[in-house]
Structure formats: structure tokens, C-alpha cells
Scaffold this motif. Structure first.
Motif, short mmCIF file in Angstrom:
data_model
loop_
_atom_site.label_atom_id
_atom_site.label_comp_id
_atom_site.label_asym_id
_atom_site.label_seq_id
_atom_site.Cartn_x
_atom_site.Cartn_y
_atom_site.Cartn_z
N CYS A 111 0.86 -1.07 -0.14
CA CYS A 111 -0.29 -0.19 -0.39
C CYS A 111 1.00 1.37 -0.03
CB CYS A 111 -1.21 0.39 1.17
SG CYS A 111 -2.09 1.52 1.37
N TRP A 112 0.68 2.59 -0.92
CA TRP A 112 0.88 3.35 -0.66
C TRP A 112 -0.42 4.44 -0.44
CZ3 TRP A 112 -0.28 6.99 -4.47
CH2 TRP A 112 0.78 8.22 -4.63
N ALA A 113 0.46 5.57 0.55
CA ALA A 113 -0.74 6.81 0.72
C ALA A 113 0.47 7.76 0.11
CB ALA A 113 -0.76 6.81 1.71
N LYS A 114 -0.42 8.82 -1.07
CA LYS A 114 0.54 10.38 -0.38
C LYS A 114 0.01 11.74 0.00
CE LYS A 114 2.44 13.12 -3.76
NZ LYS A 114 3.24 14.28 -5.59
N ALA A 115 0.42 12.44 1.26
CA ALA A 115 -0.49 13.19 2.38
C ALA A 115 -0.85 14.01 1.28
CB ALA A 115 0.48 13.46 3.34
N ALA A 116 -1.23 15.44 0.97
CA ALA A 116 -2.41 16.02 0.96
C ALA A 116 -1.36 17.05 1.59
CB ALA A 116 -3.26 16.37 1.17
N GLY A 117 -1.21 18.61 1.14
CA GLY A 117 -0.29 19.70 1.60
C GLY A 117 1.19 19.39 1.65
N TRP A 118 2.12 18.54 2.16
CA TRP A 118 3.15 18.00 2.20
C TRP A 118 4.06 17.52 1.43
CZ3 TRP A 118 5.84 21.68 4.14
CH2 TRP A 118 6.15 22.53 5.55
N GLY A 119 2.78 16.71 0.53
CA GLY A 119 3.57 15.55 0.11
C GLY A 119 3.82 14.22 0.40
N SER A 120 4.35 14.72 1.42
CA SER A 120 4.94 13.31 1.62
C SER A 120 3.58 11.23 0.85
CB SER A 120 4.81 12.65 3.40
OG SER A 120 3.53 12.78 3.76
N GLU A 121 5.21 10.64 1.53
CA GLU A 121 5.13 9.50 0.64
C GLU A 121 5.20 8.14 2.12
OE1 GLU A 121 5.39 10.83 -3.74
OE2 GLU A 121 5.85 8.67 -3.39
N HIS A 122 4.13 7.08 1.64
CA HIS A 122 4.09 6.56 3.13
C HIS A 122 4.10 4.49 2.41
CE1 HIS A 122 4.39 9.89 5.60
NE2 HIS A 122 2.96 9.90 5.25
N TRP A 123 4.43 4.01 2.79
CA TRP A 123 4.77 2.59 2.47
C TRP A 123 3.66 1.96 3.52
CZ3 TRP A 123 4.97 1.54 -2.82
CH2 TRP A 123 5.67 2.49 -3.22
#
Length: 118
Positions: free
Chosen positions: A96-108
Motif C-alpha cells: 500500500c502507498w499513500a501520498k499526503a495532501a499538503g506536504w506531499g509526503s509518501e508512505h508505504w
């Protein structure tokens, strides 16, 4: 700290279906997009599908388009991947991957194993 928790992997036969789920949690986390990548031993991680939170626009790789469907529960920050007509070549660890709104940080996420046996 953002945490992605996947579920739904397993062992199935050719032609079967599985549904993966991924829930994102974290203080003040708001997704811009969430999606799925997959990886097999010795290969690079490859894109599978994503969905954007504003507007629900979706993207799919050519290898899964027409068989997989991504959806989301907006309030619960959860993305789903419905996988139909599974093939042996779909066997992989799905991340699973997610990109945060605003800062745009990416997470796994840590990954969930899908095995399709023939």
C-alpha cells in the motif's frame, strides 16, 4: 507518524478473486492519493493502481486494467483493491502507498502476500 495497514492477501487459485484493504492512520493525516504497488523476488516494485482523494480519479497499470478495481472509503482513509480473474503472474507482495495532501509526503505499508496457484 503515518501508518498504513494492509489486509486481504492470501493463497488462491487461478481465476479467483481477492480484495485488499489498506487503512491509513496518523495524526492529522489527510491523503491526496492512495494506491498499490507490487513486487516479486528479484524484481523492481511496480505500479498497480492508485486513486486520488479529490475527485476519485483512478489509474491502472496495463497488466491489471479491466480485472482490478480500486476504490476508497473517504472518511476512513481506506483504499480497497478488488482483484478478479487472478493469474499466476499476479503473485507478488502487494504494498500500500499513500501520498499526503499538503506536504506531499509518501508512505508505504509493510506489504501483504498474494499467491495465485495454477
Amino acid at each position: 507518524q503515518v501508518e498504513l495497514v494492509e489486509s486481504g492477501g492470501g493463497l488462491v487459485q487461478v481465476g479467483a478473486s481477492l480484495r485488499l484493504a489498506c487503512t491509513a492512520s496518523g495524526r492529522k493525516f489527510s491523503p491526496y492519493a492512495m494506491g498499490w504497488f507490487r513486487q516479486t523476488p528479484g524484481a523492481e516494485r511496480e505500479f498497480v493502481s492508485l486513486i486520488r482523494w479529490p475527485g476519485s480519479h483512478t489509474n491502472y497499470s496495463d497488466s491489471v486494467r479491466g480485472r482490478f478495481t480500486i476504490s476508497r472509503h473517504r472518511v476512513q482513509n481506506t483504499a480497497y483493491l478488488q482483484m478478479n480473474s487472478l493469474k499466476p503472474e499476479d503473485s507478488a507482495v502487494y504494498y500500500c502507498w499513500a501520498k499526503a495532501a499538503g506536504w506531499g509526503s509518501e508512505h508505504w505499508g509493510k506489504g501483504t502476500l498474494v499467491t495465485v496457484s495454477s
